[in-house]
Design a protein around this motif. Sequence first.
Motif, PDB file in Angstrom:
ATOM      1  N   LYS A  22       0.699  -1.109  -0.014  1.00  0.00           N
ATOM      2  CA  LYS A  22      -0.094  -0.033  -0.006  1.00  0.00           C
ATOM      3  C   LYS A  22       0.772   1.207   0.040  1.00  0.00           C
ATOM      4  CE  LYS A  22      -3.160   2.293   3.189  1.00  0.00           C
ATOM      5  NZ  LYS A  22      -4.383   2.314   4.225  1.00  0.00           N
ATOM      6  N   GLY A  24      -1.313   4.317  -0.838  1.00  0.00           N
ATOM      7  CA  GLY A  24      -2.412   5.147  -0.435  1.00  0.00           C
ATOM      8  C   GLY A  24      -3.688   4.605  -0.542  1.00  0.00           C
ATOM      9  N   GLY A  25      -5.003   5.372  -0.961  1.00  0.00           N
ATOM     10  CA  GLY A  25      -6.169   5.181  -0.851  1.00  0.00           C
ATOM     11  C   GLY A  25      -6.435   4.013  -2.153  1.00  0.00           C
ATOM     12  N   ASP A  28      -6.487   0.761  -0.481  1.00  0.00           N
ATOM     13  CA  ASP A  28      -7.681   0.431   0.319  1.00  0.00           C
ATOM     14  C   ASP A  28      -8.817   0.112  -0.321  1.00  0.00           C
ATOM     15  OD1 ASP A  28      -6.129   1.328   2.525  1.00  0.00           O
ATOM     16  OD2 ASP A  28      -7.205   3.132   2.759  1.00  0.00           O
ATOM     17  N   ILE A 312      -3.207  12.665   8.281  1.00  0.00           N
ATOM     18  CA  ILE A 312      -2.416  11.664   7.915  1.00  0.00           C
ATOM     19  C   ILE A 312      -2.397  11.527   6.361  1.00  0.00           C
ATOM     20  CG2 ILE A 312      -2.495   8.883   7.673  1.00  0.00           C
ATOM     21  CD1 ILE A 312      -4.603   9.141  10.051  1.00  0.00           C
ATOM     22  N   ARG A 314       0.087  11.445   2.471  1.00  0.00           N
ATOM     23  CA  ARG A 314       1.228  11.665   1.436  1.00  0.00           C
ATOM     24  C   ARG A 314       1.473  12.999   1.532  1.00  0.00           C
ATOM     25  NH1 ARG A 314       0.170  11.248  -3.541  1.00  0.00           N
ATOM     26  NH2 ARG A 314      -2.055  11.234  -3.420  1.00  0.00           N
ATOM     27  N   LYS A 319      -1.836  17.894  -1.446  1.00  0.00           N
ATOM     28  CA  LYS A 319      -2.683  17.691  -0.065  1.00  0.00           C
ATOM     29  C   LYS A 319      -2.769  18.959   0.607  1.00  0.00           C
ATOM     30  CE  LYS A 319      -3.447  13.375  -0.601  1.00  0.00           C
ATOM     31  NZ  LYS A 319      -4.730  12.622  -0.681  1.00  0.00           N
ATOM     32  N   LEU A 341       1.255  12.675  10.382  1.00  0.00           N
ATOM     33  CA  LEU A 341       1.688  11.563   9.936  1.00  0.00           C
ATOM     34  C   LEU A 341       1.654  11.446   8.522  1.00  0.00           C
ATOM     35  CD1 LEU A 341       2.624   8.432  10.450  1.00  0.00           C
ATOM     36  CD2 LEU A 341       0.312   7.492  10.383  1.00  0.00           C
ATOM     37  N   GLY A 342       2.902  11.223   7.974  1.00  0.00           N
ATOM     38  CA  GLY A 342       3.152  11.203   6.341  1.00  0.00           C
ATOM     39  C   GLY A 342       4.639  11.018   6.020  1.00  0.00           C
ATOM     40  N   LYS A 368       6.633   8.673   8.522  1.00  0.00           N
ATOM     41  CA  LYS A 368       6.948   7.291   8.271  1.00  0.00           C
ATOM     42  C   LYS A 368       5.651   6.752   8.015  1.00  0.00           C
ATOM     43  CE  LYS A 368       5.916   6.605  13.216  1.00  0.00           C
ATOM     44  NZ  LYS A 368       6.263   5.895  14.367  1.00  0.00           N
ATOM     45  N   PHE A 369       5.510   5.671   7.239  1.00  0.00           N
ATOM     46  CA  PHE A 369       4.315   4.882   7.091  1.00  0.00           C
ATOM     47  C   PHE A 369       3.917   4.152   8.059  1.00  0.00           C
ATOM     48  CE2 PHE A 369       1.145   2.524   5.265  1.00  0.00           C
ATOM     49  CZ  PHE A 369       0.624   3.324   4.361  1.00  0.00           C
ATOM     50  N   ASP A 370       2.832   4.565   9.023  1.00  0.00           N
ATOM     51  CA  ASP A 370       2.631   3.651  10.141  1.00  0.00           C
ATOM     52  C   ASP A 370       1.032   3.263  10.147  1.00  0.00           C
ATOM     53  OD1 ASP A 370       2.125   2.675  12.607  1.00  0.00           O
ATOM     54  OD2 ASP A 370       3.838   3.727  13.518  1.00  0.00           O
ATOM     55  N   LEU A 395     -10.091   9.336   1.621  1.00  0.00           N
ATOM     56  CA  LEU A 395     -10.804   8.155   2.500  1.00  0.00           C
ATOM     57  C   LEU A 395     -10.622   8.752   3.859  1.00  0.00           C
ATOM     58  CD1 LEU A 395      -9.388   5.044   0.649  1.00  0.00           C
ATOM     59  CD2 LEU A 395     -11.856   5.690   0.935  1.00  0.00           C
ATOM     60  N   ASN A 396      -9.570   9.382   4.297  1.00  0.00           N
ATOM     61  CA  ASN A 396      -9.388   9.505   5.547  1.00  0.00           C
ATOM     62  C   ASN A 396     -10.480  10.610   6.232  1.00  0.00           C
ATOM     63  OD1 ASN A 396      -6.069   9.275   4.981  1.00  0.00           O
ATOM     64  ND2 ASN A 396      -7.096   8.514   7.263  1.00  0.00           N
ATOM     65  N   TYR A 399     -13.269   8.151   7.101  1.00  0.00           N
ATOM     66  CA  TYR A 399     -12.818   7.381   8.369  1.00  0.00           C
ATOM     67  C   TYR A 399     -13.059   8.335   9.612  1.00  0.00           C
ATOM     68  CZ  TYR A 399     -10.127   4.580   5.114  1.00  0.00           C
ATOM     69  OH  TYR A 399      -9.744   3.621   3.955  1.00  0.00           O
TER      70      TYR A 399
HETATM   71  P1  ADP Z   1      -4.409   9.348  -1.452  1.00  0.00           P
HETATM   72  O1  ADP Z   1      -4.852   7.959  -2.157  1.00  0.00           O
HETATM   73  O2  ADP Z   1      -4.360  10.251  -2.192  1.00  0.00           O
HETATM   74  O3  ADP Z   1      -3.092   9.050  -0.745  1.00  0.00           O
HETATM   75  P2  ADP Z   1      -6.611   8.520   0.513  1.00  0.00           P
HETATM   76  O4  ADP Z   1      -7.415   9.620   1.749  1.00  0.00           O
HETATM   77  O5  ADP Z   1      -7.704   8.150  -0.601  1.00  0.00           O
HETATM   78  O6  ADP Z   1      -5.427   9.787  -0.046  1.00  0.00           O
HETATM   79  O7  ADP Z   1      -5.976   7.548   1.078  1.00  0.00           O
HETATM   80  C1  ADP Z   1      -4.758   7.358   2.119  1.00  0.00           C
HETATM   81  C2  ADP Z   1      -4.903   6.142   2.805  1.00  0.00           C
HETATM   82  O8  ADP Z   1      -3.284   5.773   2.956  1.00  0.00           O
HETATM   83  C3  ADP Z   1      -5.639   6.020   3.860  1.00  0.00           C
HETATM   84  O9  ADP Z   1      -5.879   4.880   4.390  1.00  0.00           O
HETATM   85  C4  ADP Z   1      -4.369   6.698   4.772  1.00  0.00           C
HETATM   86  O10 ADP Z   1      -4.797   6.265   6.176  1.00  0.00           O
HETATM   87  C5  ADP Z   1      -3.223   6.012   4.367  1.00  0.00           C
HETATM   88  N1  ADP Z   1      -2.166   6.575   4.732  1.00  0.00           N
HETATM   89  C6  ADP Z   1      -1.469   7.715   3.908  1.00  0.00           C
HETATM   90  N2  ADP Z   1      -0.218   8.149   4.570  1.00  0.00           N
HETATM   91  C7  ADP Z   1       0.022   7.371   5.475  1.00  0.00           C
HETATM   92  C8  ADP Z   1       1.129   6.918   6.492  1.00  0.00           C
HETATM   93  N3  ADP Z   1       2.318   7.818   6.383  1.00  0.00           N
HETATM   94  N4  ADP Z   1       0.931   6.146   7.516  1.00  0.00           N
HETATM   95  C9  ADP Z   1      -0.272   5.250   7.623  1.00  0.00           C
HETATM   96  N5  ADP Z   1      -1.216   5.374   6.534  1.00  0.00           N
HETATM   97  C10 ADP Z   1      -1.062   6.255   5.670  1.00  0.00           C
END
Ligand code: ADP
Length: 535
Positions: A22, A24-25, A28, A312, A314, A319, A341-342, A368-370, A395-396, A399
């Motif tokens: 993963k 990003g979205g 998901d 949270i 990218r 963004k 977080l990013g 970080k990605f966490d 998506l965030n 959520y």
């Molecule tokens: P995009 O697809 O443009 O990155 P979205 O909001 O559609 O944005 O989806 C982002 C997804 O990636 C979410 O599930 C978000 O929690 C996750 N995500 C993005 N950056 C991180 C990070 N640094 N650590 C954990 N999860 C992240």
Amino acid sequence: MAKKKAPLRVLMAFSEVAPFAKTGGLADVAGALPSALSEVGCDVRIVMPFYNRFIEKIAGVKLAVENLLVPLGSQVLAADVYYVRLDDGVVVYCVRRDEFFDRSYLYGTPKGDYFDNFQRFTYFSRAVLALCPEVEFKPNVVHAHDWQSGLVPAYLKHLYGHDEYWAETASIFTIHNIAYQGQFAPELFPLTGLPADFFSMDGMEFWGGINFMKAAIVCADVITTVSPRYSDEIQTKEYGQGLEGVLQTNRSKLYGILNGADYKEWSPETDPYIAANYSRHNLEGKRICKLDLLREVKLPERLMNRPLLGAISRLADQKGFDLLAAVLDKLVDEDIGLVILGIGDDKYQRMLTDAAKRYPDKVSVQLKFDERLAHKIEAGADMFLMPSRYEPCGLNQIYSLRYGTVPIVRGTGGLYDTIKPFREARGEGVGFRFDKYDPDSFWRALMEALTIFSQHEAWRQIMQNGMSMDFSWESSALEYLALYEKAWAGKQREAVREKTEHSEQSAAGSRKRAAGSRKKTEDRRRKTEDKSNKH
Ligand code: ADP
């Protein structure tokens, strides 16, 4: 007894799938939509690359096809294909060719894209279709996503569609983000194996180069994007990233279907990552989550009584971090806490690290990605920031609604479609929204949110409004299913028409040939008669 309808066979091509890989979205969606489609009766299989680092850990991965022969230019390169059957019955195939997919990242390092992304994803797209006959899966619909599988609809139309095996297969292409189009130098075109005239204005040529997304837009039977608002926006110059004209021309096959949320993963009632579970009927746990988050990110407990803002994301231009940078000092003056977080662009990493250094008691930046921390932020923050320049769906914010973490968003794309602004007088709305992409507008939305936060009743109302919203995947899956059925029916009609035309042409051909030979016989007879009359 009525015959039971056979399930619609759907093949999905994704370059990332949660929880396997993963960024990003997109992942998901790949992790949730197939399962939702399977629940509404489809037979769904996914194809993704085998990213060794991510996939080898997964239990139960088995070999499906050894030495799948996949053409790339004049070469034929073999892949091994592995598969795993998920609990919901969805089968995931992973195309393994280590030369292409055994890397530390999916698409590139923080310094830039991998140099051979063209080869990697051309190969992947070709493998998606080459695989099907080998595993005896004949899809009614092939659904490709984003530029990495953008050549799938092109292959189907220009290489495989003439084959009876594929004649009735419809292709759907979903644009998750039009900013990433897969653009490459024209010299690479022959490697695709597509007919030379496809490298033209009506095909995949774009300003002299190659464009994977354009190839998909012109070839797919149906195009979708991930929110209705974004499907309108991308037809404009402001949001279309140069493809607005192509999309306008193809708008009769363009649809917007909102992404859903996977509430199995994202619900405060059941989330295993958070310090205490809670629900809209009992919000007590949310305070425990806030305290836990403050401790985790090393912010003072004093902030328990102040608004805690989370993000949270990218770290990309899309963004809105430039807006955040512009208001950050003023915002911190309001005595708030901020947790970000990013990972992503260096310039934003530097800007945020600098802010955290200047305000160590108020700003915490986690580069970080966490996944675990992402859940803790959703649960522990009071507000969630998404001031995006554009946002196909997002998506965030969805959520966040479920976690009672009130979104502050810019009204674009899916953010516009999902976040209705709070109207205190009527007690309606779920968040705060601003329209113009500038620091002043963002600042006004922030101030409005901070004001309402201090009015406990109003704040509780807005939290509960958001927590009762339902964005589960089922309704989106039904919308996709309706489109699949329509596209497949169209394809079946097309196949019948082509067959009839073909047989009519060959019948007309034989009639013409028969008439021709009758004429020749007649001419010969006349000539013989003429000769004998002369003698
Ligand atoms: P995009 O697809 O443009 O990155 P979205 O909001 O559609 O944005 O989806 C982002 C997804 O990636 C979410 O599930 C978000 O929690 C996750 N995500 C993005 N950056 C991180 C990070 N640094 N650590 C954990 N999860 C992240």
